[in-house]
Motif scaffolding. Structure first.
Motif, PDB file in Angstrom:
ATOM      1  N   LYS A   1      82.401  10.127  38.373  1.00 43.94           N
ATOM      2  CA  LYS A   1      83.273  11.326  38.381  1.00 43.94           C
ATOM      3  C   LYS A   1      83.489  11.741  36.938  1.00 43.94           C
ATOM      4  CE  LYS A   1      86.258  12.669  41.965  1.00 43.94           C
ATOM      5  NZ  LYS A   1      86.303  12.030  43.267  1.00 43.94           N
ATOM      6  N   GLY A   2      83.473  13.024  36.683  1.00 43.40           N
ATOM      7  CA  GLY A   2      83.650  13.466  35.293  1.00 43.40           C
ATOM      8  C   GLY A   2      82.316  13.677  34.576  1.00 43.40           C
ATOM      9  N   GLU A   3      81.243  13.084  35.116  1.00 44.89           N
ATOM     10  CA  GLU A   3      79.928  13.301  34.476  1.00 44.89           C
ATOM     11  C   GLU A   3      79.232  14.560  35.009  1.00 44.89           C
ATOM     12  OE1 GLU A   3      78.406   8.924  33.055  1.00 44.89           O
ATOM     13  OE2 GLU A   3      77.938   9.513  35.114  1.00 44.89           O
ATOM     14  N   ILE A   4      79.799  15.128  36.075  1.00 45.93           N
ATOM     15  CA  ILE A   4      79.241  16.368  36.630  1.00 45.93           C
ATOM     16  C   ILE A   4      80.195  17.508  36.253  1.00 45.93           C
ATOM     17  CG2 ILE A   4      78.635  17.598  38.775  1.00 45.93           C
ATOM     18  CD1 ILE A   4      76.771  15.277  38.553  1.00 45.93           C
ATOM     19  N   ALA A   5      79.614  18.610  35.731  1.00 45.63           N
ATOM     20  CA  ALA A   5      80.443  19.747  35.310  1.00 45.63           C
ATOM     21  C   ALA A   5      80.877  20.577  36.516  1.00 45.63           C
ATOM     22  CB  ALA A   5      79.649  20.606  34.331  1.00 45.63           C
ATOM     23  N   GLU A   6      81.844  21.461  36.285  1.00 42.16           N
ATOM     24  CA  GLU A   6      82.292  22.377  37.357  1.00 42.16           C
ATOM     25  C   GLU A   6      81.222  23.404  37.697  1.00 42.16           C
ATOM     26  OE1 GLU A   6      85.898  24.487  36.572  1.00 42.16           O
ATOM     27  OE2 GLU A   6      87.134  22.703  36.813  1.00 42.16           O
ATOM     28  N   THR A   7      80.354  23.682  36.732  1.00 42.55           N
ATOM     29  CA  THR A   7      79.267  24.653  36.938  1.00 42.55           C
ATOM     30  C   THR A   7      77.948  23.908  37.087  1.00 42.55           C
ATOM     31  OG1 THR A   7      80.435  26.308  35.661  1.00 42.55           O
ATOM     32  CG2 THR A   7      78.055  26.602  35.871  1.00 42.55           C
ATOM     33  N   VAL A   8      77.259  24.164  38.203  1.00 41.28           N
ATOM     34  CA  VAL A   8      76.017  23.438  38.484  1.00 41.28           C
ATOM     35  C   VAL A   8      74.895  24.423  38.776  1.00 41.28           C
ATOM     36  CG1 VAL A   8      74.943  21.636  39.888  1.00 41.28           C
ATOM     37  CG2 VAL A   8      77.420  21.588  39.511  1.00 41.28           C
ATOM     38  N   LEU A   9      73.806  24.293  38.026  1.00 42.72           N
ATOM     39  CA  LEU A   9      72.593  25.061  38.313  1.00 42.72           C
ATOM     40  C   LEU A   9      71.668  24.169  39.137  1.00 42.72           C
ATOM     41  CD1 LEU A   9      73.731  27.020  36.292  1.00 42.72           C
ATOM     42  CD2 LEU A   9      71.605  26.931  35.003  1.00 42.72           C
ATOM     43  N   MET A  10      71.033  24.758  40.143  1.00 42.66           N
ATOM     44  CA  MET A  10      70.243  23.927  41.050  1.00 42.66           C
ATOM     45  C   MET A  10      68.823  24.461  41.268  1.00 42.66           C
ATOM     46  SD  MET A  10      73.059  22.805  43.885  1.00 42.66           S
ATOM     47  CE  MET A  10      72.197  21.272  44.243  1.00 42.66           C
ATOM     48  N   PRO A  11      67.850  23.954  40.503  1.00 43.96           N
ATOM     49  CA  PRO A  11      66.453  24.232  40.844  1.00 43.96           C
ATOM     50  C   PRO A  11      66.035  23.293  41.973  1.00 43.96           C
ATOM     51  CG  PRO A  11      66.571  22.874  38.858  1.00 43.96           C
ATOM     52  CD  PRO A  11      67.990  23.094  39.322  1.00 43.96           C
ATOM     53  N   GLY A  12      65.008  23.663  42.726  1.00 42.64           N
ATOM     54  CA  GLY A  12      64.530  22.760  43.776  1.00 42.64           C
ATOM     55  C   GLY A  12      63.908  21.504  43.180  1.00 42.64           C
ATOM     56  N   ASP A  13      63.177  21.702  42.080  1.00 43.48           N
ATOM     57  CA  ASP A  13      62.334  20.651  41.504  1.00 43.48           C
ATOM     58  C   ASP A  13      63.091  19.877  40.410  1.00 43.48           C
ATOM     59  OD1 ASP A  13      60.449  19.248  40.018  1.00 43.48           O
ATOM     60  OD2 ASP A  13      59.072  20.937  39.779  1.00 43.48           O
ATOM     61  N   PRO A  14      63.230  18.551  40.548  1.00 42.53           N
ATOM     62  CA  PRO A  14      63.958  17.788  39.539  1.00 42.53           C
ATOM     63  C   PRO A  14      63.324  17.840  38.138  1.00 42.53           C
ATOM     64  CG  PRO A  14      62.883  16.327  41.134  1.00 42.53           C
ATOM     65  CD  PRO A  14      62.761  17.721  41.664  1.00 42.53           C
ATOM     66  N   TYR A  15      62.000  18.019  38.071  1.00 40.88           N
ATOM     67  CA  TYR A  15      61.378  18.141  36.737  1.00 40.88           C
ATOM     68  C   TYR A  15      61.733  19.462  36.072  1.00 40.88           C
ATOM     69  CZ  TYR A  15      58.772  13.993  37.965  1.00 40.88           C
ATOM     70  OH  TYR A  15      58.435  12.724  38.330  1.00 40.88           O
TER      71      TYR A  15
ATOM     72  N   GLN B   1      82.955  15.539  46.284  1.00 36.85           N
ATOM     73  CA  GLN B   1      83.231  14.369  45.448  1.00 36.85           C
ATOM     74  C   GLN B   1      83.303  14.684  43.955  1.00 36.85           C
ATOM     75  OE1 GLN B   1      83.918  11.428  47.023  1.00 36.85           O
ATOM     76  NE2 GLN B   1      83.679  12.676  48.865  1.00 36.85           N
ATOM     77  N   PHE B   2      82.642  15.759  43.542  1.00 41.06           N
ATOM     78  CA  PHE B   2      82.611  16.054  42.103  1.00 41.06           C
ATOM     79  C   PHE B   2      83.331  17.354  41.765  1.00 41.06           C
ATOM     80  CE2 PHE B   2      79.021  13.210  42.832  1.00 41.06           C
ATOM     81  CZ  PHE B   2      79.211  12.265  41.834  1.00 41.06           C
ATOM     82  N   ASP B   3      83.874  18.011  42.789  1.00 39.14           N
ATOM     83  CA  ASP B   3      84.677  19.223  42.602  1.00 39.14           C
ATOM     84  C   ASP B   3      83.924  20.358  41.901  1.00 39.14           C
ATOM     85  OD1 ASP B   3      86.992  20.437  43.302  1.00 39.14           O
ATOM     86  OD2 ASP B   3      88.033  19.980  41.421  1.00 39.14           O
ATOM     87  N   ALA B   4      82.626  20.494  42.189  1.00 42.66           N
ATOM     88  CA  ALA B   4      81.860  21.622  41.628  1.00 42.66           C
ATOM     89  C   ALA B   4      82.464  22.933  42.127  1.00 42.66           C
ATOM     90  CB  ALA B   4      80.398  21.519  42.051  1.00 42.66           C
ATOM     91  N   GLN B   5      82.599  23.896  41.222  1.00 47.46           N
ATOM     92  CA  GLN B   5      83.241  25.175  41.573  1.00 47.46           C
ATOM     93  C   GLN B   5      82.242  26.326  41.651  1.00 47.46           C
ATOM     94  OE1 GLN B   5      86.491  25.560  42.332  1.00 47.46           O
ATOM     95  NE2 GLN B   5      86.816  23.361  42.042  1.00 47.46           N
ATOM     96  N   THR B   6      81.214  26.267  40.794  1.00 45.72           N
ATOM     97  CA  THR B   6      80.234  27.360  40.716  1.00 45.72           C
ATOM     98  C   THR B   6      78.849  26.742  40.859  1.00 45.72           C
ATOM     99  OG1 THR B   6      81.658  28.682  39.286  1.00 45.72           O
ATOM    100  CG2 THR B   6      79.305  29.151  39.179  1.00 45.72           C
ATOM    101  N   LEU B   7      78.098  27.193  41.885  1.00 46.34           N
ATOM    102  CA  LEU B   7      76.785  26.595  42.147  1.00 46.34           C
ATOM    103  C   LEU B   7      75.751  27.720  42.209  1.00 46.34           C
ATOM    104  CD1 LEU B   7      79.024  25.060  44.389  1.00 46.34           C
ATOM    105  CD2 LEU B   7      77.237  23.387  43.987  1.00 46.34           C
ATOM    106  N   ILE B   8      74.761  27.637  41.343  1.00 46.62           N
ATOM    107  CA  ILE B   8      73.757  28.701  41.285  1.00 46.62           C
ATOM    108  C   ILE B   8      72.365  28.118  41.493  1.00 46.62           C
ATOM    109  CG2 ILE B   8      72.802  30.607  39.943  1.00 46.62           C
ATOM    110  CD1 ILE B   8      75.390  30.780  38.392  1.00 46.62           C
ATOM    111  N   ARG B   9      71.718  28.586  42.557  1.00 47.59           N
ATOM    112  CA  ARG B   9      70.336  28.166  42.776  1.00 47.59           C
ATOM    113  C   ARG B   9      69.425  28.994  41.886  1.00 47.59           C
ATOM    114  NH1 ARG B   9      65.676  27.064  45.000  1.00 47.59           N
ATOM    115  NH2 ARG B   9      64.462  28.642  46.094  1.00 47.59           N
ATOM    116  N   ILE B  10      68.465  28.339  41.236  1.00 47.34           N
ATOM    117  CA  ILE B  10      67.431  29.038  40.475  1.00 47.34           C
ATOM    118  C   ILE B  10      66.098  28.573  41.050  1.00 47.34           C
ATOM    119  CG2 ILE B  10      68.602  29.627  38.310  1.00 47.34           C
ATOM    120  CD1 ILE B  10      67.969  26.935  37.200  1.00 47.34           C
ATOM    121  N   GLY B  11      65.320  29.516  41.541  1.00 46.52           N
ATOM    122  CA  GLY B  11      64.090  29.085  42.201  1.00 46.52           C
ATOM    123  C   GLY B  11      63.125  30.228  42.397  1.00 46.52           C
TER     124      GLY B  11
END
Ligand code: HPA
Length: 236
Positions: A9-23, A79-89
């Protein structure tokens, strides 16, 4: 830590960008963020946290398809309280006026079925983007000179579709492109009162059969990362 995200907890920011590919998550974090840390690598679905212009950001792979994205988004929110989630793909273009390399900012994401479908029963829910993010992303995209389309997309369960009749109805009703994650992202964000958006580049085209050459993929992907970051931290 959760079952699928090994960060504290605390290692994940409130803003999360999400590509499909982990690389792609690794590339985006190393290219655009400062003070980057790999915060977990459970199942190789890498998550990185760093800063962009002084703002904390996590870039977390979602995997392909709504069942995979749903796992990460549920855990990020609860669990990490993400507030803003943006998919990039990427997505497949579905209209004549939409070209390879164009940016699509998804106002809505239609679907036949998603992990959330079972709770809606007969209700035909319309998953839609957060307006403040959408508005800021459109401005960011246009300011980069990208050809930008804003409208409805389709989130499919399959990459290799077998329903030309359905494609025909989608084209007829103005669906701009097809991808495999946004509808569930928008639904989960709405359920938990978070902000969500999908910023997509057209990587292939269903009508013309064209596909983006691999050397172009990195440049168009970088453009999406910048659009997503500018939208996430745009002044209200
Ligand atoms: N179909 C589904 N998902 C996609 C496509 C497609 O043609 N292109 C990129 N993501």
């Amino acid at each position: 830590m959760t079952i699928h995200i090994g960060a504290k907890k605390g290692e994940i920011a409130e803003t999360v960008l999400m590509p499909g590919d982990p690389y792609r998550a690794r590339w985006a974090a190393e290219t655009f963020l400062e003070d980057v840390e790999l915060v977990h690598e459970v199942r190789g679905m890498l998550g990185f946290t760093g800063t962009w212009r002084g703002n904390r950001v996590t870039i977390q792979g979602s995997g392909m398809g709504m069942p995979s994205l749903s796992i990460y988004v549920n855990e990020l929110i609860s669990q990490f309280d993400a507030q803003t989630l943006i998919r990039i793909g990427s997505c497949g273009g579905m209209q004549k006026h939409v070209d390879i390399r164009d940016v699509i900012i998804a106002m809505t994401a239609s679907t036949i079925t998603s992990p959330s479908s079972s709770i809606f029963k007969e209700f035909n829910y319309a998953p839609c983007a957060d307006w403040s993010l959408l508005n800021a992303a459109v401005k960011a995209s246009q300011s980069k000179g990208s050809t930008t389309h804003v409208g409805g997309i389709y989130s499919s369960d399959v990459f290799y579709g077998e329903r030309p009749d359905l494609d025909e109805q989608m084209v007829r009703h103005g669906i701009l492109g097809v991808e495999m994650e946004a509808a569930e992202l928008y639904t989960l964000a709405a359920r938990h009162n978070r902000r969500a958006l999908a910023v997509l580049t057209v990587s292939d085209h269903l009508l013309t059969g064209e596909a983006l050459p691999s050397e172009d993929r990195e440049r168009t992907f970088g453009e999406m990362v910048e659009i997503a970051l500018e939208a996430a931290f745009a002044p209200a």
